[in-house]
Design an enzyme around this catalytic site. Structure first.
Site, short mmCIF file in Angstrom:
data_model
loop_
_atom_site.label_atom_id
_atom_site.label_comp_id
_atom_site.label_asym_id
_atom_site.label_seq_id
_atom_site.Cartn_x
_atom_site.Cartn_y
_atom_site.Cartn_z
N CYS A 89 0.84 -1.21 0.00
CA CYS A 89 0.00 0.00 0.00
C CYS A 89 0.87 1.25 0.00
CB CYS A 89 -0.96 0.00 1.18
SG CYS A 89 -0.26 0.64 2.72
N CYS A 126 3.52 3.03 4.67
CA CYS A 126 4.64 2.97 5.61
C CYS A 126 5.95 3.27 4.91
CB CYS A 126 4.73 1.56 6.20
SG CYS A 126 5.22 0.33 4.96
N ASN A 137 13.09 10.28 31.11
CA ASN A 137 12.63 8.97 31.59
C ASN A 137 12.52 8.96 33.11
OD1 ASN A 137 13.22 5.75 32.12
ND2 ASN A 137 12.00 6.20 30.30
N GLU A 150 -14.30 -1.81 3.97
CA GLU A 150 -15.33 -2.36 3.07
C GLU A 150 -16.68 -1.71 3.34
OE1 GLU A 150 -15.38 -6.61 2.83
OE2 GLU A 150 -17.37 -6.67 1.92
N ARG A 153 -19.58 -17.61 6.51
CA ARG A 153 -18.26 -18.10 6.06
C ARG A 153 -17.60 -18.95 7.15
NH1 ARG A 153 -14.62 -17.81 1.91
NH2 ARG A 153 -15.80 -16.41 0.59
N GLU A 207 -6.88 -13.54 0.94
CA GLU A 207 -7.25 -13.96 2.28
C GLU A 207 -6.73 -15.33 2.71
OE1 GLU A 207 -11.56 -12.32 3.12
OE2 GLU A 207 -11.43 -13.10 1.10
C1 LIG Z 1 6.59 5.36 21.17
C2 LIG Z 1 7.17 5.46 22.54
C3 LIG Z 1 7.82 4.37 23.08
C4 LIG Z 1 8.34 4.44 24.36
N1 LIG Z 1 8.96 3.35 24.86
C5 LIG Z 1 9.45 3.36 26.11
C6 LIG Z 1 10.08 2.22 26.65
O1 LIG Z 1 10.24 1.21 25.98
N2 LIG Z 1 10.51 2.27 27.93
C7 LIG Z 1 10.36 3.38 28.69
O2 LIG Z 1 10.78 3.38 29.83
N3 LIG Z 1 9.78 4.50 28.20
C8 LIG Z 1 9.32 4.51 26.94
N4 LIG Z 1 8.72 5.63 26.43
C9 LIG Z 1 8.59 6.82 27.28
C10 LIG Z 1 9.57 7.95 26.93
O3 LIG Z 1 10.14 7.82 25.69
C11 LIG Z 1 10.72 8.04 27.87
O4 LIG Z 1 10.24 8.21 29.17
C12 LIG Z 1 11.72 9.15 27.53
O5 LIG Z 1 12.91 8.89 28.15
C13 LIG Z 1 11.23 10.56 27.87
O6 LIG Z 1 12.21 11.49 27.47
P1 LIG Z 1 11.89 12.83 26.70
O7 LIG Z 1 13.14 13.61 26.62
O8 LIG Z 1 11.22 12.60 25.45
O9 LIG Z 1 10.87 13.48 27.73
P2 LIG Z 1 9.97 14.76 27.58
O10 LIG Z 1 8.66 14.39 27.01
O11 LIG Z 1 10.71 15.85 26.90
O12 LIG Z 1 9.79 15.11 29.11
C14 LIG Z 1 9.22 14.17 29.98
C15 LIG Z 1 9.06 14.69 31.41
O13 LIG Z 1 10.30 14.83 32.07
C16 LIG Z 1 10.46 16.12 32.62
N5 LIG Z 1 11.87 16.49 32.47
C17 LIG Z 1 12.64 16.22 31.41
N6 LIG Z 1 13.89 16.64 31.63
C18 LIG Z 1 13.90 17.18 32.87
C19 LIG Z 1 14.91 17.79 33.65
N7 LIG Z 1 16.14 17.91 33.23
N8 LIG Z 1 14.57 18.22 34.88
C20 LIG Z 1 13.30 18.11 35.32
N9 LIG Z 1 12.33 17.54 34.62
C21 LIG Z 1 12.62 17.10 33.41
C22 LIG Z 1 9.52 16.98 31.81
O14 LIG Z 1 9.09 18.12 32.51
C23 LIG Z 1 8.39 16.03 31.49
O15 LIG Z 1 7.45 16.01 32.50
C24 LIG Z 1 8.20 5.61 25.13
C25 LIG Z 1 7.54 6.71 24.58
C26 LIG Z 1 7.03 6.65 23.31
C27 LIG Z 1 6.33 7.82 22.73
S1 FES Z 2 3.08 -1.37 2.52
FE1 FES Z 2 1.18 -0.99 3.50
S2 FES Z 2 1.74 -0.57 5.49
FE2 FES Z 2 3.60 -1.15 4.58
#
Ligand SMILES: Cc1cc2nc3c(=O)[nH]c(=O)nc-3n(C[C@H](O)[C@H](O)[C@H](O)COP(=O)(O)OP(=O)(O)OC[C@H]3O[C@@H](n4cnc5c(N)ncnc54)[C@H](O)[C@@H]3O)c2cc1C
Ligand code: FES
Ligand code: FES
Length: 1376
Positions: A126, A129, A371, A849, A927, A1308
Site C-alpha cells: 500500500c 509505511c 525517563n 469495506e 463463512r 485472504e
Molecule cells: C513510542 C514510545 C515508546 C516508548 N517506549 C518506552 C520504553 O520502551 N521504555 C520506557 O521506559 N519508556 C518509553 N517511552 C517513554 C519515553 O520515551 C521516555 O520516558 C523518555 O525517556 C522521555 O524522554 P523525553 O526527553 O522525550 O521526555 P519529555 O517528554 O521531553 O519530558 C518528559 C518529562 O520529564 C520532565 N523532564 C525532562 N527533563 C527534565 C529535567 N532535566 N529536569 C526536570 N524535569 C525534566 C519533563 O518536565 C516532562 O514532565 C516511550 C515513549 C514513546 C512515545
Molecule cells: S506497505 Fe502498506 S503498510 Fe507497509
C-alpha cells in the site's frame, strides 16, 4: 490546566522569535512558530510536503520518520538521526536541517537507491509505511554506509508495516549491507551467491522451471555515499556564528522558552515552577495530544552544556539529563569495550534495557532525564537506576543537592521527591564492584518497541570469594504505582548462601510481597505476579553461573536449566521464495506470470503517490471532528455545545437534524444511524439498495437520544483547522443516563441477545455419527478480535459541486458504490449526483469495506450543510474506537472419533460478537460455518452460528471474513483428538484430510483438489520428520525453554457468499496516440490489483504495460461495483477487463490484418479515422453459483484456494515469550498472474495472521470501553517478529480453469496458515506441562499471548500465585 500563563521571555531578554531551519536544503524562517505545532503538521499542511505520513501521532508506527541533521560546534561533527516528525515540536528545530522523503529523490528527478531498492524488491504494497521506512534506512546509511544486517534491523525497530510481512523490505535492503554481497544475500544459507558458487538458492534442485528470485540486485543503481546531499553550508555558518541559543516562541496557548545557560534555565524554572521541561517531547507530546494537557510554559534545555555533558568520575559515568538514550547507549557500549567486565555490570544491564526500549527514532531524541522525571511505573531504566543506586544531581536557583535513587525517590504515581523549582541536571551511573552482579529484564507483549508488563533490575553483591549475599536490591516496574523495590525479600536474603534454599525462600517471599489488587489497571494479575518470581529465577541462574565462572564454590546449574538464563538475541532472518517460471519461449512482452513490480511502488517510495489526505487543501476547506459517545449504552440527557461553539475557528456543530435525507444507514440492513437520533429505524434493504421501510420514526415519542456503544457517533464539529475542530469536539459536554450494557459474548448468551437469523449448516446423521464413534470429547475456545490497523486511517474529503445537489467525494474505501449510495441516501439525492473517487488506500484488509461510510456520510452531511469542502482523517485512536474490527468468536464443540483418529461426527456452536449493528455479521458467520471443518472430511456434521448483539462498535469484515475463526476452532478439536489419543497431531490431521472428489458439508464436490500435494510438499520442504526428532530431543534437554512444531492446512472458498456481489465491470478507452486508460470496479489498497489488471490488459491487447494507465476507481466510470473484497477482485475484475479488451481487440482486428507490419499506434489511428468506437466496457459474472442454506444445495464457491504451513517455535516457559524459528508455506494459487505480488500477499497475510493468533489483543473494560487505542497498547507484528527462516513456495503445475489465465485468488487464504504457529506454541506448552506431570487436551484461547503461554505452563512458580476467585472483583478488562 498546568503551569502558569506565560508573560515571559528568556531572562537575558534576548530571546529571539525567529526560528531558522532548513527543509530539504531550503531555508525557512518562521516567525510564528507555535509551540504546539509538530514538525509533521508543518511539513504536510504548511509546506505541502505530504510524502511524510501520519499513522498514529504517538511515535509508534514510524510512518512520519524524517532525518534531522545538526552541526555540533563543540565536536565539529555533523549528527544525522531519524526522528518521528509527529512528536518533534517545530520549535525544537532551530538550526536543524530536516530531510524528508521528497528531499532524497523522486521518480521525475532521480531515485535514491534506498527508494529504488525497496520498490524493486517488492517491499512496498500500500506504500503508506514506505516513506518512513525509506527515511529510517537513509538515516542509517548517512551514518554508516556499510551497515550490518543487525544495524538495519535496529534501524527499523520503530517502523511498522501492515502489508508486506517485512521480508521483502529486509531482502531489498540487505543489498546495502556487508552480508548482502552482489546478489543481495540470496545465496545458500542466506549468504552471497559468490561465496558458495551455487548461484541463487535452489531449494528443489531437480526442478528446472522453478524460480527463486523475485528481483535482480544487479539491476539496482549502485549506492555511492559520496553523492549524498550536503549539509547546507549556510546552516553551518549560522550555527558557528550563533552567539546565543536563547529563544522564545509564543503560540495560542503556550510559550516556548529555550534558555542557553544553566543559570537562565534555573531562573526560568524558579519563575515558572509549573513549566514543563521538554527535551525529546516523547512524553509531553503524548500528554498534549491524547490527555488534553495544556502547558502554558515550556522550557527547552536541550542546548545547555551541563545537561549534555558526559563526564567520568571515580565512581562512574555522569550523564547530563538531556543526553539522549542513543547517546547514552553509544557511550556505555564504548565503556563496555574498554573496561574490565566486572566494572560494567550496571552498564550492561542498561544496554540490555535500551535494546528493547522504544524504537530508534524515539531513542534518538528521548532524554535520560525525561525517563526519570516522568516517573512512569513501567519505566525501563528506573529499575536499573534504583537497584544500582544511581545518584541524581538536582539544581534550583539557590544551589544543588545530590539524591540517591532508592525506594524513597518515587513518592506516588508519576511523582518524585524533586521539588517544583528544581531541575535534574545529571545522573551518575556507577561502575560495578568485583563481586557485584546486575541483571535487567523487560517483559512486554511484543519484544520490540513495546511498553513493559513487568520490568526488573536486580543487583547482588557477595562477600568476596563466597556465595554469601552481602547486598541485594530487587527493583520492579509494573508492580505498583511507582517503580518499587522488594525490600522485605531482599532483607531476608542477606547473609544467605546463593542456592536452592535461598531460591525457594525468595520465591515464597516475593509471592507475598509483590501482590496486586485483582482489579489493578493493566490486568494480567496472575501473570505479573508470576513474572516477579520467574524473573528472579532467571537472575538466580545467571548469578549462579557467574559465581562458578569466577571460581566461587556454588551450586551447579543443571544443564537442562541453562537455557532459562539465556537472553534473547535476534537472529537475522533468511528466506526462500519458490514459484514456477514462465515457460521458455514465451515472449518478454507477455508479462503475465512474471514478478512485475507494483506499478505505484516507486512513487510510494518517493512520497509522490497521492493518498486521500494528500489531496491539496481547497481554499475554503473546513475540517471535521467527530463527537462520540463515551458510554456503551445510554440515553443522552443533554448536549452542551456552547463552549465548543465559542472556541477559535469553530464554524458549526452538526447533528441528526442537519441530515436532509435519511439518517437510517447500514451496508446490508439500515439498522444504524449516521448520527445518534431519537428515531429507531428498523429498515431492511433489498439487495438492489431500495429500502423497504417497515417502521419509520417509530419511537418519536422517546425524548432521549440513544447511544449503543462507546464511539457511537453523536455529532460533529466543523472548524477551520483540524486542531480547532478536535479541541472543540472535546469541549462538547454530554450528560448520559446509563443503561446496562451487554459487552461480552458470555453476557449476550446469558441475555439471549442475538441478531436473527441463527444459521445452521448440517449434513449426514449426527446421532448415528456419535454412536459410531469410539470416543467423544467436548471442548471450547475463544478467539479474540483484531484491529485492522491499516496504516492510513479512515479519511474522506467531500466537495459540494454547487448545483443540482452534486457532490464529489475522495474517500479511502474498498467500496466506492456503497459509499455513493449511502451518501446519496443521507443527502436525499439520487445516486447520480454523487461521485466517489478512490485513488488508492493505505491498506484496507476489510476494514474499509463498509465501516468507511460511518465517516463519509457525516462528512458529506457537513459539506452539504455548509456548502463548502469538508475533510476528516480520523486520528488512530478515533479510528480504532469507532470502526470495529474482526469479530471475536467463541466456539463450543463435541467431536466423535474412532480409535484410529478418524473424526466421524462433529457438532459445533459458534458465537460471534457482532456489536451494535448487523453490518456484515451474518455473512461473516456464514463463512465461518462454510469453513467449520477446515480441510477435514467429516461425514456427520452440524454447525450453528449465533450473532451476539452487544454494545461494542459494530464488528465487520477482516481478511478471511469469518473463515479463520471457523477453521481455528476446527484445529482446536483436531488437536484435542490427537492429544486424547496420544497420537502425533500431523498424523491425525493427514488421516482426516479430504481427498479428490469428496463433498463438503454444503454438498460441494472437491475437484482439482491439490491440498494433498501442498501437504506433501510442505512436509518435505520443512523436513518435518527430522525436525520433529530434533524438537523432541531439545525438549528433553531443556526444562524452561520448549520447542513446538505444527503443520496446518487450509481450504478457502472463493466467491462472495452473497451471490449478487459476484459481478464486475471495466471500462477501457484507447486514445488516438495509442495510450490506454483502464478503469475497473476494484480499488487499490496495496494488494497490487491495478498492476495485475494492467498485466491482463497488456496480454489481451498485446501491448506493453507502459502504454496502459489506471488513474483511479470512480463511480462515474464503472457503476454498481462490488466492494474490493473476498479475494475475488482479480478474478472478477480481471475477467471484466479481459472482456472489454477482447471487444476492442476484435474491433482493431481488421486494421491489423490490413497492415500486419504496422504498429499498435498505426492500427489505433486507422480505426479512429475509420470511425471505430475505441472505448468498450466489459462485464463479468461468476457462472453457476448460488447456495441456499435452507435446502443445503447450490454451489457456494467457484473454487478453493489451498495451502499448508509448517511452523516451529520456541517458548520461554518462564516469561511466556516465544520465538518464531521457522515457517514453511506451500500455497496453491493456480498459475500466478504475478508471483511477486502473490508471494507478497502470502507473506503479508501470514504475518497478519501471526498477529491475530499470537500477539494482537484488544482490551475492553467491563463497561465496554476500548482500552487499546493505538500502537502503544495494541501490538501488531514488527520487523523482529517474522520467522527466522521463512520459505514460501507456490505450488507448481496447478492451473485453475475457473479464473482468469488459470490463476487463483490469494488475498485472504494464507492468513489462516499462521495458525501453525499457534498450534506449534500449543505443542511446546504441552511439553512444558509434561514436566509438571500434566497431559491431555487443554484449552488455549487465541491469541497465544505471553500471558496465556506463561499461565498455561503450569509449574512451581505459577502455583505460588493463584488467581483471585472470579466474581469477587471487577477486572480491568474482559474477554469480549
Ligand atoms: C513510542 C514510545 C515508546 C516508548 N517506549 C518506552 C520504553 O520502551 N521504555 C520506557 O521506559 N519508556 C518509553 N517511552 C517513554 C519515553 O520515551 C521516555 O520516558 C523518555 O525517556 C522521555 O524522554 P523525553 O526527553 O522525550 O521526555 P519529555 O517528554 O521531553 O519530558 C518528559 C518529562 O520529564 C520532565 N523532564 C525532562 N527533563 C527534565 C529535567 N532535566 N529536569 C526536570 N524535569 C525534566 C519533563 O518536565 C516532562 O514532565 C516511550 C515513549 C514513546 C512515545
Ligand atoms: S506497505 Fe502498506 S503498510 Fe507497509
Ligand atoms: S505517525 Fe509518527 S510514529 Fe506514527
Amino acid at each position: 490546566m498546568n503551569g502558569t500563563t506565560a508573560d515571559t521571555e528568556t531572562r537575558s531578554g534576548s530571546g529571539s522569535d525567529e526560528l531558522v531551519f532548513f527543509v530539504n536544503g531550503k531555508k525557512i524562517v518562521e516567525r510564528n512558530a507555535d509551540p504546539e505545532t509538530t514538525l509533521l503538521t508543518y511539513l504536510r499542511r504548511k509546506l505541502g510536503l505530504t510524502g511524510t505520513k501520519l499513522g498514529c501521532a504517538e511515535g509508534g508506527c514510524g510512518a512520519c520518520t524524517v532525518m534531522l541533521s545538526r552541526y555540533q560546534t563543540h565536536t565539529q561533527q555533523l549528527l544525522h538521526y531519524a526522528v518521528n516528525a509527529c512528536l518533534a515540536p517545530l520549535c525544537s528545530l532551530h538550526l536543524v536541517a530536516v530531510t524528508t522523503v521528497e528531499g532524497i529523490g523522486s521518480v521525475a528527478r532521480k531515485l535514491h537507491p534506498v527508494q529504488e531498492r525497496i520498490a524493486r524488491a517488492h517491499g512496498s504494497q500500500c506504500g503508506f509505511c514506505t516513506p518512513g521506512i525509506v527515511m529510517s534506512m537513509y538515516a542509517l546509511l548517512r551514518n554508516n554506509p556499510t551497515p550490518k544486517m543487525a544495524d538495519v534491523e535496529e534501524a527499523f525497530q520503530g517502523n511498522l508495516c501492515r502489508c508486506t510481512g517485512y521480508r521483502p523490505i529486509l531482502e531489498g535492503y540487505k543489498t546495502f549491507t556487508v552480508e548482502g554481497g552482489c546478489c543481495g544475500g540470496r545465496g545458500r544459507d542466506n549468504g552471497c551467491c559468490m561465496a558458495n558458487g551455487s548461484g541463487a538458492e535452489e531449494s528443489s534442485e531437480e526442478v528446472v522451471d522453478e524460480s527463486t528470485s523475485l528481483f535482480n540486485a544487479a539491476d539496482f543503481t549502485p549506492f555511492d555515499p559520496t553523492q549524498e546531499i550536503i549539509f547546507p553550508p549556510e546552516l553551518m555558518s549560522l550555527t558557528n556564528c550563533e552567539t546565543s541559543a536563547s529563544l522564545c516562541f509564543r503560540g495560542d496557548r503556550a510559550t516556548w522558552l529555550q534558555p542557553d545557560s544553566l543559570d537562565e534555565f534555573l531562573h526560568l524554572k524558579w519563575k515558572h515552577p509549573d513549566a514543563r521541561v521538554v527535551v525529546g517531547n516523547t512524553e509531553v507530546g503524548i500528554e498534549v495530544k491524547f490527555k488534553n494537557m495544556v502547558y502554558p510554559v515550556i522550557l527547552a534545555p536541550a542546548f545547555i552544556p551541563e545537561l549534555n555533558e558526559v563526564r567520568h568520575t571515580e565512581d562512574g559515568v555522569v550523564f547530563g539529563a538531556a543526553c539522549t538514550l542513543s547517546h547514552m547507549g553509544a557511550v556505555l557500549r564504548q565503556e563496555v569495550e574498554t573496561l574490565p567486565p566486572h566494572r560494567t555490570e550496571v552498564f550492561l544491564a542498561i544496554l540490555e534495557q535500551l535494546r528493547w526500549f522504544a524504537g530508534l527514532q524515539i531513542r534518538n531524541v528521548a532524554a535520560i532525564g525525561g525517563n526519570i522525571m516522568t516517573a512512569s511505573p513501567i519505566s525501563d531504566l528506573n529499575p536499573v537506576f534504583m537497584a544500582t543506586g544511581c545518584k541524581l544531581t538536582l539544581f534550583d536557583k539557590d544551589g544543588s543537592r545530590v539524591v540517591q535513587m532508592d525506594d524513597s525517590f518515587f513518592t506516588g504515581y508519576r511523582r518524585t521527591t524533586v521539588r517544583p523549582q528544581e531541575v535534574l541536571v545529571s545522573i551518575e551511573i556507577p561502575y560495578s564492584k568485583k563481586t557485584q552482579f546486575v541483571f535487567a529484564f523487560k517483559q512486554s507483549p511484543r519484544r520490540e518497541d513495546d511498553i513493559s508488563i513487568v520490568t526488573t533490575a536486580m543487583s547482588v553483591t557477595f562477600n568476596p570469594g563466597t556465595d554469601v549475599v552481602e547486598d541485594l536490591k530487587l527493583s520492579y516496574g509494573g508492580m505498583a504505582a511507582t517503580t518499587t523495590m522488594a525490600t522485605e525479600t531482599a532483607k531476608k536474603l542477606l547473609g544467605r548462601r546463593w542456592g536452592e534454599e535461598l531460591l525457594q525462600d525468595a520465591c515464597s517471599s516475593l509471592a507475598e510481597e509483590m501482590t496486586l489488587d485483582p482489579s489493578v489497571p493493566g490486568g494480567m494479575v496472575t501473570y505479573r505476579r508470576t513474572l516477579t518470581l520467574s524473573l528472579f529465577y532467571k537472575f538466580y541462574l545467571t548469578v549462579l553461573q557467574k559465581l562458578r565462572d569466577q571460581g566461587v564454590k556454588a551450586e551447579e546449574v543443571q544443564s537442562d536449566c541453562q537455557s532459562a538464563a539465556d537472553l534473547f538475541h535476534p537472529e537475522t532472518p533468511s528466506s526462500v521464495q519458490v514459484y514456477q517460471a514462465v515457460p521458455e519461449g514465451r515472449g518478454q512482452d507477455d508479462v503475465v506470470g512474471r514478478p512485475m513490480m507494483h506499478l505505484s511502488a516507486l512513487k510510494q517510495a518517493t512520497g509522490e503517490a497521492v493518498y486521500c489526505d494528500d489531496v491539496p487543501l481547497y481554499e475554503n476547506e473546513l475540517y471535521l471532528s467527530l463527537i462520540t459517545s463515551s458510554r456503551a449504552h445510554a440515553h443522552i440527557l443533554s448536549i452542551d455545545t456552547s463552549v465548543a461553539e465559542s472556541m477559535p475557528g469553530v464554524v458549526c456543530c452538526v447533528f441528526a437534524d442537519d441530515i436532509p435525507g435519511s439518517n437510517a444507514t447500514g451496508p446490508v440492513q439500515y439498522d444504524e444511524t449516521i448520527l445518534a437520533d431519537r428515531q429507531v429505524c428498523i429498515c431492511f434493504s433489498d439487495q438492489s439498495g431500495e429500502s423497504l421501510r417497515l417502521m419509520d420514526r417509530l419511537m418519536m415519542f422517546l425524548s432521549f437520544l440513544q447511544v449503543t456503544c462507546v464511539g457511537h457517533i453523536i455529532g460533529a464539529v466543523v472548524a477551520d483547522t483540524q486542531l480547532h475542530a478536535q479541541r472543540a469536539a472535546k469541549a462538547v459536554r454530554i450528560q448520559y443516563e446509563e443503561l446496562q450494557p451487554v459487552v461480552t459474548i458470555q453476557e449476550a448468551i446469558a441475555a439471549q441477545s442475538f441478531y436473527q437469523p441463527i444459521r445452521t449448516l448440517q449434513n449426514g446423521d449426527l446421532e448415528a455419527g456419535f454412536k459410531q464413534a469410539d470416543h467423544i470429547l467436548e471442548g471450547e475456545m475463544h478467539m479474540g478480535g483484531q484491529e485492522h490497523f491499516y496504516l492510513e486511517t479512515n479519511v474522506t474529503l467531500a466537495v459540494p459541486r454547487g448545483e443540482d445537489g452534486e457532490m464529489e467525494l475522495f474517500v479511502s474505501t474498498q467500496s466506492a458504490s456503497k459509499t455513493q449510495s449511502l451518501v446519496a441516501k443521507a443527502l436525499g439525492v439520487p445516486a447520480n449526483r454523487v461521485v466517489v473517487r478512490v485513488k488508492r488506500m493505505g491498506g484496507g484488509f476489510g476494514g474499509k469495506e463498509t465501516r468507511t461510510t460511518v465517516l463519509s456520510t457525516v462528512v458529506a452531511v457537513a459539506a452539504n450543510k455548509l456548502k463548502r469542502p469538508v475533510r476528516c482523517m480520523l486520528d488512530r485512536d478515533e479510528d480504532m474506537l469507532v470502526t470495529g474490527g474482526r469479530h471475536p468468536f467463541y466456539g463450543k464443540y463435541k467431536v466423535g472419533f474412532l480409535n484410529s483418529g478418524k473424526v466421524v461426527a462433529l457438532d459445533v456452536l459458534y458465537y460471534s460478537n457482532a456489536g451494535n449493528s448487523m453490518d456484515l455479521s451474518l455473512s461473516v458467520m456464514e463463512r465461518a460455518l462454510f469453513h467449520m471443518e477446515n480441510s477435514y472430511s467429516v461425514a456427520n456434521v452440524r454447525g450453528r452460528g449465533f450473532l451476539c448483539r452487544t454494545n461494542l462498535p459494530s464488528n465487520t469484515a477482516f481478511r478471511g471474513f469469518g473463515g479463520p475463526q471457523g477453521m481455528m476452532v476446527a484445529e482446536s478439536w483436531i488437536t484435542d483428538v490427537a492429544q486424547s489419543l496420544g497420537r502425533p497431531a500431523d498424523e491425525v490431521r493427514r488421516l482426516n484430510l479430504y481427498v479428490e472428489g469428496e463433498s463438503t458439508p454444503y454438498n460441494q464436490i472437491l475437484n482439482q483438489f491439490t491440498l494433498d500435494r501442498c501437504w506433501d510438499e510442505c512436509l518435505s520442504r520443512s523436513g518435518y520428520q527430522q525436525r520433529r526428532a530434533v524438537v523432541d530431543l531439545y525438549n528433553r534437554q531443556n526444562r524452561w525453554t520448549k520447542r513446538g512444531l505444527a503443520i496446518v492446512p487450509t481450504k478457502f472458498g472463493i466467491s462472495f457468499t452473497a451471490l449478487f456481489l459476484n459481478q464486475a465491470g471495466a471500462l477501457v478507452h484507447i486514445y488516438t496516440d495509442g495510450s490506454v486508460l483502464l478503469t475497473h470496479g476494484g480499488t487499490e489498497m496495496g494488494q497490487g490489483l491495478h498492476t495485475k489488471m494492467v498485466q491482463v490488459a497488456s496480454r489481451v491487447l498485446g501491448i506493453p504495460c507502459s502504454k496502459i494507465h489506471i488513474s483511479e476507481t470512480s463511480t462515474n466510470t464503472v457503476p454498481n461495483t462490488s466492494p474490493t473484497a473476498a479475494s475475488a477482485s482479480s478474478d472478477l475484475n480481471g475477467a471484466a477487463v479481459q472482456n472489454a479488451c477482447e471487444i476492442l481487440e476484435k474491433r482493431l482486428e481488421p486494421y491489423k490484418t490490413q497492415n500486419p507490419k504496422g504498429s499498435w499506434e498505426d492500427w489505433v489511428r486507422a480505426a479512429y479515422f475509420d470511425r471505430v468506437n475505441l472505448s468498450a466496457n466489459g462485464f463479468y459474472k461468476t457462472p453457476d453459483l448460488g447456495y441456499d442454506f435452507d435446502s443445503n444445495s447450490g454451489r457456494a464457491f467457484n473454487y478453493f484456494t489451498y495451502g499448508v504451513a509448517c511452523s516451529e517455535v520456541e517458548i520461554d516457559c518462564l516469561t511466556g515469550a516465544h520465538k518464531n524459528l521457522s515457517s514453511t508455506i506451500v500455497m496453491d494459487v493456480g498459475h500466478s498472474l504475478n508471483p511477486a505480488i502473490d508471494i507478497g500477499q502470502v507473506e503479508g497475510a501470514f504475518i497478519q495472521g501471526l498477529g491475530l493468533f499470537t500477539m494482537e489483543e484488544l482490551h475492553y473494560s467491563p463497561q465496554g470501553v476500548l482500552l487499546t487505542r493505538g500502537p502503544g497498547s495494541y501490538k501488531i507484528p514488527a520487523f523482529g517478529d517474522i520467522p527466522t527462516r521463512l520459505t514460501v513456495s507456490l505450488l507448481r503445475d496447478a492451473p485453475n480453469d475457473k479464473a482468469i489465465f488459470s490463476s487463483k485468488a490469494v488475498g485472504e487464504p494464507p492468513l489462516f496458515l499462521a495458525a501453525a504457529n499457534f498450534y506449534a506454541i500449543k505443542d511446546a506448552i504441552t511439553a512444558a506441562r509434561g514436566e509438571s506431570g500434566i497431559s491431555g487436551p487443554f484449552r488455549l484461547d487465541s491469541p497465544a499471548s505471553t500471558e496465556r503461554i506463561r499461565n498455561a505452563c503450569s509449574d512451581r512458580f505459577t502455583k505460588l500465585c493463584p488467581p483471585a476467585e472470579p466474581g469477587t472483583f471487577s477486572p480491568w478488562s474482559v474477554q469480549v
